[in-house]
Scaffold this active site. Structure first.
Site, PDB file in Angstrom:
ATOM      1  N   CYS A 125     140.169  71.789 110.026  1.00 21.72           N
ATOM      2  CA  CYS A 125     139.406  70.621 110.496  1.00 21.72           C
ATOM      3  C   CYS A 125     139.739  69.389 109.641  1.00 21.72           C
ATOM      4  O   CYS A 125     140.846  68.873 109.737  1.00 21.72           O
ATOM      5  CB  CYS A 125     137.909  70.952 110.514  1.00 21.72           C
ATOM      6  SG  CYS A 125     136.950  69.800 111.503  1.00 21.72           S
ATOM      7  N   HIS A 229     137.711  75.812 113.657  1.00 19.09           N
ATOM      8  CA  HIS A 229     137.194  76.525 112.478  1.00 19.09           C
ATOM      9  C   HIS A 229     137.405  78.037 112.622  1.00 19.09           C
ATOM     10  O   HIS A 229     136.500  78.753 113.058  1.00 19.09           O
ATOM     11  CB  HIS A 229     135.699  76.211 112.286  1.00 19.09           C
ATOM     12  CG  HIS A 229     135.460  74.874 111.668  1.00 19.09           C
ATOM     13  ND1 HIS A 229     135.455  74.679 110.306  1.00 19.09           N
ATOM     14  CD2 HIS A 229     135.241  73.663 112.233  1.00 19.09           C
ATOM     15  CE1 HIS A 229     135.230  73.396 110.045  1.00 19.09           C
ATOM     16  NE2 HIS A 229     135.099  72.760 111.195  1.00 19.09           N
ATOM     17  N   GLU A 231     137.468  80.298 110.363  1.00 19.97           N
ATOM     18  CA  GLU A 231     136.591  81.087 109.483  1.00 19.97           C
ATOM     19  C   GLU A 231     135.248  81.386 110.148  1.00 19.97           C
ATOM     20  O   GLU A 231     134.682  82.459 109.948  1.00 19.97           O
ATOM     21  CB  GLU A 231     136.405  80.362 108.141  1.00 19.97           C
ATOM     22  CG  GLU A 231     135.406  79.220 108.102  1.00 19.97           C
ATOM     23  CD  GLU A 231     135.810  77.989 108.911  1.00 19.97           C
ATOM     24  OE1 GLU A 231     136.949  77.909 109.385  1.00 19.97           O
ATOM     25  OE2 GLU A 231     134.942  77.099 109.093  1.00 19.97           O
TER      26      GLU A 231
END
Ligand code: MN
Length: 257
Positions: A125, A229, A231
């Site tokens: 990001c 994202h 994660e």
């Protein structure tokens, strides 16, 4: 009792040995004048991928950052707010969000130090945008007001473990090699985006409105940025997104030897 003790010792020793083998992966942080913070999703993803996560506290002392990066085998740059457009040669538009000059200086210094050392880099990001800025590219300061074409909703309202729009991957890219998919549904929490890719970088994924969603070093070296994202998607059970972290950890291990 003695047997239990021996067993515990054996487990401890085994853990110690495997922990030694893990490459040290720096994780950048968010900053306010009184504290730093890192969402646990990033740290968990690095750990689950076999890396040893180490948070790099914000410092604007170049010597401290240099020594910290000197100990790393790889680096993850986390998400955050907007970059100061003066850093890429533009005046601030009205729709620009909050900028934090301390964080900008720290992120850009980490990226330049990591690239100078030649360790693998994964930008997520804001981190992905930072890789572009650090290497001479530009950003769209605000997609709705700067893009000049109708755009998708890139600030989703669903939680971050859910995807909300599709990205199409470039089949020739390292990213494609990692994720093994022509297209993916990803989450989206950004109003800025990469505009002109930095010299030496290539676009590796776009959303249906044409917004750049991933870049990488064109020479194939392990410097990768993704606008979404992974994660958070990995936390939500999307095992494919963990492959991005495994790639980083594997490259870090290979370069360490
Ligand atoms: Mn998006």
């Amino acid at each position: 009792m003695k047997k239990n003790l021996l067993f515990c010792l054996a487990v401890l020793l085994t853990t110690a040995v495997s922990a030694q083998d893990r490459p040290v992966i720096g994780v950048s942080c968010s900053w306010s004048p009184t504290e730093i913070s890192v969402p646990t999703t990033y740290l968990d993803a690095v750990s689950r991928a076999g890396g040893l996560p180490v948070v790099i506290p914000l410092s604007n002392d170049p010597e401290i950052l240099k020594q910290q990066v000197g100990r790393l085998d790889g680096l993850v740059l986390i998400g955050g707010g907007d970059f100061d457009p003066l850093l890429f040669g533009q005046e601030p538009m009205r729709a620009l969000g909050k900028v934090t000059p301390e964080r900008d200086a720290y992120d850009l210094a980490l990226i330049r130090l990591a690239q100078a050392k030649g360790i693998p880099l994964l930008g997520i990001c804001r981190g992905h945008q930072g890789i572009n800025v650090a290497n001479g590219g530009t950003l769209l300061q605000d997609i709705p007001s700067c893009y000049g074409k109708p755009s998708l909703k890139h600030q989703q309202s669903a939680g971050s473990v859910h995807g909300s729009h599709t990205v199409v991957l470039d089949r020739q890219s390292v990213l494609y090699g990692i994720l093994q998919a022509d297209s993916l549904v990803v989450n989206s929490f950004h109003h800025q985006a990469v505009d002109r890719p930095a010299p030496g970088f290539r676009v590796t994924a776009r959303s249906a409105d044409g917004i750049i969603e991933a870049i990488e070093k064109a020479d194939g070296s392990p410097v990768i940025g993704v606008q979404w994202h992974p994660e958070a998607l990995a936390r939500g059970g999307d095992g494919r997104m963990l492959k991005l972290f495994r790639y980083l950890v594997d490259r870090a291990s290979a370069l360490k030897k």
